[in-house]
Every structure is written in structure tokens, then in C-alpha cells.
Motif scaffolding. Sequence first.
Motif, mmCIF file in Angstrom:
data_model
loop_
_atom_site.group_PDB
_atom_site.id
_atom_site.type_symbol
_atom_site.label_atom_id
_atom_site.label_comp_id
_atom_site.label_asym_id
_atom_site.label_seq_id
_atom_site.Cartn_x
_atom_site.Cartn_y
_atom_site.Cartn_z
ATOM 1 N N ILE B 163 0.873 -1.186 0.000
ATOM 2 C CA ILE B 163 0.000 0.000 0.000
ATOM 3 C C ILE B 163 0.905 1.230 0.000
ATOM 4 O O ILE B 163 1.700 1.427 0.932
ATOM 5 N N LYS B 164 0.787 2.013 -1.044
ATOM 6 C CA LYS B 164 1.652 3.192 -1.142
ATOM 7 C C LYS B 164 0.850 4.451 -0.846
ATOM 8 O O LYS B 164 -0.187 4.699 -1.463
ATOM 9 N N THR B 165 1.341 5.235 0.117
ATOM 10 C CA THR B 165 0.683 6.513 0.435
ATOM 11 C C THR B 165 1.657 7.656 0.148
ATOM 12 O O THR B 165 2.817 7.416 -0.214
ATOM 13 N N GLU B 166 1.185 8.874 0.342
ATOM 14 C CA GLU B 166 2.026 10.049 0.083
ATOM 15 C C GLU B 166 3.333 9.975 0.890
ATOM 16 O O GLU B 166 4.394 10.344 0.392
ATOM 17 N N ASP B 167 3.224 9.501 2.143
ATOM 18 C CA ASP B 167 4.393 9.549 3.029
ATOM 19 C C ASP B 167 5.100 8.218 3.212
ATOM 20 O O ASP B 167 6.292 8.174 3.496
ATOM 21 N N LYS B 168 4.361 7.136 3.104
ATOM 22 C CA LYS B 168 4.932 5.863 3.531
ATOM 23 C C LYS B 168 4.381 4.698 2.716
ATOM 24 O O LYS B 168 3.281 4.804 2.150
#
Lengths: 105, 234
Positions: B163-168
Motif C-alpha cells: 500500500i503506497k501513500t504520500e508519506d509511507k
Amino acid sequence: MEQPNLIYIDKLANGDESVKKRLIEIIKTEFPKEKKEYLLSLENLDYKKIEENVHKLKHKISILGLEKSYEIANKFEHKLRDQRLIDSKSFEGILIKISEYLKTI
Amino acid sequence: MNCIIIDDEETARVIIRTLCDEIGNLTIIDEFPNAIQAIKFLNENEIDLIFLDIHMPDFSGLDFIKALKNPPKIILTTSDTKFAIEAFEYDCIIDYLLKPIERPRFEKAILKTKKHQAVNTSNTSIADLNHKNDFYVNIDRRLIKIDLPEIYLIEAKGDYIHIKTEDKNYVVHSTLKKIEEKLPESLFLKVHRSYIINVKKIIDIEDNSVLIKKDVIPVSRSNRPELMKRLDLL
């Protein structure tokens, strides 16, 4: 004695001549190949293959409106599962009838 | 509905195609003379409905269904009634058509499929309303909260999803299908069997791919129409 006909194909085409023409062309191409494969399997007495060939040919028989012949083919296919070739002559008679008919359409 | 036809007989495939052409909202994406070729296609593409011949040499229609992890809806087509009882043991099988297929019977089968789809869609909508703005994932025995709008990409890799998010980035032991059920349809779209994207984060789209942040993500042919529908095009 029942004769092959285009009732099913006409109903399917619903007045569209291009659909009718295409379907007839495909049957005219596929049927001789399937018949040839059947005769080869018969020559080799490969019961499983013969059954597969008969099954495939059954569809063409029904498309061409041969209801009684379809029943003969159906029984033949079932007997083949027990490795019995009893109805092969009747079945070949149906194939000859269809071959002759396809030359006329 | 995106459909495929699997039948070793060309005549049968043409008949089904002809019948489908007369019904709106049915698109034949492809057709296959054997099940093996179809499995390869389904590994790369998602479809809604399969017209499947049971009686095929080497690999039967029922063997084919058993080989699929998540089979789509299936209408069986056959000249043989002997499989009918076994066929209805499979949840994915909607109907069983005897060859040669007659138009009224075909239309009935499609109606049945559409009803089935409508029920599933309404269930999804209810689930969508219940979606929150975040969910928790279990990583190393810790429950970590992830804000859904922050996610831009979810990728399946073996038994894990990234799962790729803006921060991590988070690696979670789960499947794409499981997480897909928890995501709001308004924001997320599965564009490929291995990728779900946040459609709000798309930077650009090329023929068969989208650019999200720095990731170029493949888009399956069958998912492209849905993706295009979601875009606010000028």
C-alpha cells in the motif's frame, strides 16, 4: 425422410443476409474437416476421439434442423462411451446427407 | 458487460457473437478455441461474463472453472444435458444453454445475468456508503491506521499487498480482492489484476498505462473503458 434445412440459421440471422452467409461459409469449412477427423478416428478405432468428433458434429446436425438424425447421433455418442460402434453406418449416412446438402447452398 | 466466448467450434462462437450483438451493454472482448488460451487472457484481464462450452478436448469447461481462483459469471453452452446437475454446484454458473441456442432462451439467460449483477452492484453501493475515511492494517502485530485519500497505489505481490501513500509504504499480508472490498468505489479502481489505483492521483494516461506519482501502472484492456468513464474529460 427429413432433409437438412436453414430454418435455424434464418431465425438466427433475423433477416441479416451477411450473418446468414457467414454462418453458412463457416459450416461449409468446418463440417468437412470435422467429418474427416471423425473418419480418421474411426479408422484408428480411437473411441474417445470418435466420441469427441460425434459430439462436435452433433451441433451441425441440429443447426441444420435434422432432429431425428440428432437423436441417432446422440445415441451413437452414448454407445461410444461403452466402446460400441453399432450405429456408425446410420451416422455416416447423416454425414453424407449433410455433405450433399452443403454443396447446394 | 465485458464477455468472452470459449468454444472449440467456430460455428458456435459465431452464433453466440451474433446473439450478443443484438443485446445492448454486452461486449465480446475476445473469443478462444480452447480453455488454456482463455486462462492466459484471464490472468491479465478482468471480465464480467464467460460463455463457456463444457465439452472441449483436453481441458473441459468444468476443469477450466476449477482452475480459476475467482471465476466471473459463467453461462455454460453445451449439446449435452449430462453436466447440468454438476454445473449448478458452482456459484459462478448463472445458466446452462443447450445448443443450438435459441434467441428467446439466450435472452432469458442474459436477463438472469443482469439481475445477478444488479443485486451485486446494489450490495456494493451499500457497502460503499458505509466506508469510512480510513482503515487499520496489521503489521508486525501493530494495528496501523491509514487514511484512504492518502493512498495512491495498491499493488499485489505474491501473498502480500503493497500500500503506497504520500508519506509511507506498507507491506501487508492480504489479497487485492480483500482490500478492494474495503475501498470506496468513488476513489479507487482496479486497473489490472495486480493494481488498484486512486483515480484522483492520476497524473497522466497513455494507451495502456497510467502515471501515478512516479509509478507507471499497466491498465488491462478490459478495465480501460471503466477508467475512461471515471475521468472528468474536457
